[in-house]
Design a protein around this motif. Sequence first.
Motif, mmCIF file in Angstrom:
data_model
loop_
_atom_site.group_PDB
_atom_site.id
_atom_site.type_symbol
_atom_site.label_atom_id
_atom_site.label_comp_id
_atom_site.label_asym_id
_atom_site.label_seq_id
_atom_site.Cartn_x
_atom_site.Cartn_y
_atom_site.Cartn_z
ATOM 1 N N LYS A 51 0.832 -1.204 0.000
ATOM 2 C CA LYS A 51 0.000 0.000 0.000
ATOM 3 C C LYS A 51 0.869 1.257 0.000
ATOM 4 O O LYS A 51 0.580 2.227 -0.694
ATOM 5 C CB LYS A 51 -0.955 -0.005 1.194
ATOM 6 N N ASP A 93 -9.253 -9.566 7.686
ATOM 7 C CA ASP A 93 -9.939 -8.272 7.781
ATOM 8 C C ASP A 93 -10.411 -7.768 6.415
ATOM 9 O O ASP A 93 -10.891 -6.643 6.296
ATOM 10 C CB ASP A 93 -9.038 -7.227 8.440
ATOM 11 N N ALA A 117 -8.983 -6.558 3.981
ATOM 12 C CA ALA A 117 -8.326 -5.375 3.399
ATOM 13 C C ALA A 117 -7.737 -5.676 2.009
ATOM 14 O O ALA A 117 -7.689 -4.793 1.155
ATOM 15 C CB ALA A 117 -7.229 -4.869 4.335
ATOM 16 N N VAL A 129 -10.599 -5.332 -0.482
ATOM 17 C CA VAL A 129 -10.957 -3.920 -0.668
ATOM 18 C C VAL A 129 -9.940 -3.267 -1.615
ATOM 19 O O VAL A 129 -10.299 -2.550 -2.551
ATOM 20 C CB VAL A 129 -10.992 -3.184 0.692
#
Length: 898
Positions: free
Chosen positions: A792, A827, A829, A832
């Motif tokens: 990220k 989670d 993530a 997403v």
Amino acid sequence: MREGTAPLIRREDYSAPAFWIKSVDLTFDLDPAKTLVINKMQLERNLDVPAQALRLHGEDLNLTRVLVNGESVSFRHEEGLLVIDSLQGVPAGPFTLEIRNTCAPEKNTHLSGLYTSGGGFFTQCEAEGFRRITYFLDRPDVMAVYTVTLRANKQQYPVLLSNGNLVEQGELDNGRHFAKWNDPFPKPSYLFALVAADLVAREQWVTTRSGKNHLLQVYVRRGDLDKTEHAMNSLIASVVWDEARFKLPLDLERFMIVAVGDFNMGAMENKGLNIFNTKYVLANPATATDSDYLGIESVVGHEYFHNWTGNRITCRDWFQLSLKEGLTVFRDQEFSMDMAGSASARAVKRIDDVRTLRLSQFPEDAGPMAHPVRPDSYVEINNFYTATVYDKGAEVVRMMQTLVGRDGFAHGMTLYFERHDGSAVTCDEFAQAIADANPQSELARLLPQFKRWYSQAGTPRVTARGRYDAPSRTYTLLLEQSCGSTPGQAEKQPFVIPIAMGLVARDGRALALQLEDEALPASGAYPQERVLVLSENREFFTFVNVDEEPVPSLLRGFSAPVTLADGLSDNDLLLLLQHDTDPFNRWEAGQRLALARLLAAVRGDGDLQLDQPFIGAMRGVLTHPTLDAAFKELLLSPPSEIYIAEQLESVDPQRVHAAREAMRMQLAQALRDDWAVAFEANQATGGYAPDPISVGKRGLANLALNMLCLDAVARGDTVWPGRAYQRFKDASNMTDRQGALWALLASHSELAEPALARFYELFKGEPLVIDKWFTLQATAPESGGRVFARVKALMNHPDFTIKNPNRARSLIAAVCMGNPAAFHRSDAAGYVFWADRVLELDGINPQLAARMARVMDRWSRLAEPYRSAAREAVSRVAAKPDLSSDVREIVTRALADA
Ligand code: B3K
Ligand code: ZN
């Protein structure tokens, strides 16, 4: 841009075009903001179909003029088509149509049609990019002769290239110049290309067997010329190979390869003017790894071989894509094998190809995108440049060669060209030619049934049970086949499955194979290997004069793209691992031993605990006195996480990762001393060369170093990481440098950080190496979410841009496809992140976005909590109203897979 409601195109709806375009004269006034295209065509009605209006494809174009035989005519636009109704009544015979339009290359972020990259102009027309350049019958069965004039500023664009032969060039006013090209071979529009840029070329003249001279050129940007030698050598080898193996010569005065930094896929076979992703052209020892070198050889070969299989004979419609792609992949695989030389090096290549098939095609065949090698329908054809069309298609061709023999197959190819050179045909016509050239073969006898490989999707499963009868000294094999349902195909008919096989005695001897009622062959001995052809749901094969109960070695060389359940025990597999004369099955036995242990650990409660027989067998491989290093490396690398996951009904990617990492760690520890010996013994000396022996040594040394660091870091020992860092710094080639860096990363050594920083400083001016730098970080083994967090952060690195496909893949695809443990997070993530990137990319480059979207194909196989979170992410993408038809087709199919 085509919107989300694009219609389904069906194979059964094929009809011939209402008009033929015989010739095209194109003139380009090249300007990044507004390029003028003057398109003068000679057309005639196709008298075989009812008279109709002329309907031309066109996309993202500005039309300024339409003249028929020099007179303006009325026209209208209808669903992305330009319709000229008055041509319905045009008399038989040729007429001219002149169209003028403009397009905006610098705004073309799809990289389909005419676009700019690094200050130059490039094109990509397959499958339907030509309609983004000018109005045309943009379908592969319309073949025309092209004459192309390019006009552009001379200083900015000194090199002006198009297909075929250069007929004229000269100066124009205002600092502009021109070049005129003619391609004598009629071709479909998808093979059109132009390049206008500031490039330099490596050149080489070659003489083909007929005595003709041809100019080979590899064009790159200034400064990259020192990275073109391997591509040129690969091209020369391809020219020589196709003439030697299939009697197919180069048919043009010159053959050009041009490298471009922005490209959606690997390369493109435009007639006489191949355009390549820089990744498959540029290499020198300092910047490219062994696998880059091998990739260049096979892609250069692939595109060159298309000149006959694809260009001289092309596809009637896009459903027949495997006619050219399956066949050409088969040809490039054979080329690489012939280049590899030794039996062992050939086997290494075969194993590599099978690994690719299992990694990408088997999951595809088991998921929502499953489709036959010759699909029946599509929304967006670019979504069907798949592992099934390419790699399974190549296996179908390979099975034909197995059934008719190598010489028989070469005769079949000759007949195929005799019949169809210069035309656009179907997969049926290819199979018919191979069978007709071999009337006595099993292929000819079973042709209609064999062709089910083209029409039925899904991976067949073959089960085998052997029974030995001591009193009669017979061994009977029962072979059965089945195939699960795939979208739109519930029931499957039996396939024709060639099963290459042998029988191995307990002492490792290969047994003679005499089938019941079989006379002694002319050679005077029964063979030790043969091909059984399974064509029913179940069949018995009885071998006679068998003195003891043998171990069957089935599907040798992976003779058919199936899964095999033969019920062999650990002891049987250990025997094959040691003694099978077939290197593929020897490797396969080792993989199966590892897989069984991994699956038991993933399914059971306990942790993986490797047993002595397995460790002993692996030690036997590593310390084997005669096995090639490359083969050892393959045998000692456990099956990938993706392949392990495919064997499970419900997948917890974290458990799969943990089991595989545990196996690696235990092999690192148990074989510590042997790894050290292997590392020392496999130092490739002398200058860099990508030959199979040196490649194998570097590969095994890198694996050994990786294992040694893994073990050392776990023990708190710093010696091996220190050595790895030193090797990283001193390396004289990229394979060693990247291997050492990877050893540090994969063992979570503290030295990984300084090594990464140093790597960046060394190579910040080399885009392809910086791609590696991103990928290494994105694929490092996850620990505590650090890898995902780093990905990220890297999205904001000044060198990251999502607009360049190589760079986007180097980070986004690398983590989403290449690092399951970082991607599948409890989670959500990772999901997403995936959905955000797919949506972002869709606005820029729908083809690339659709490729990334396929990451989630297998969501329904995931265990909870991953499954629900993954479905939600796919649904979020699907909910976007103005999604491209490319991505819409992928996510719609994925969601239907619940
Ligand atoms: N024929 C091209 C692929 C074109 C892909 C279009 N989306 C490269 C190849 O297979 O050789
Ligand atoms: Zn191809």
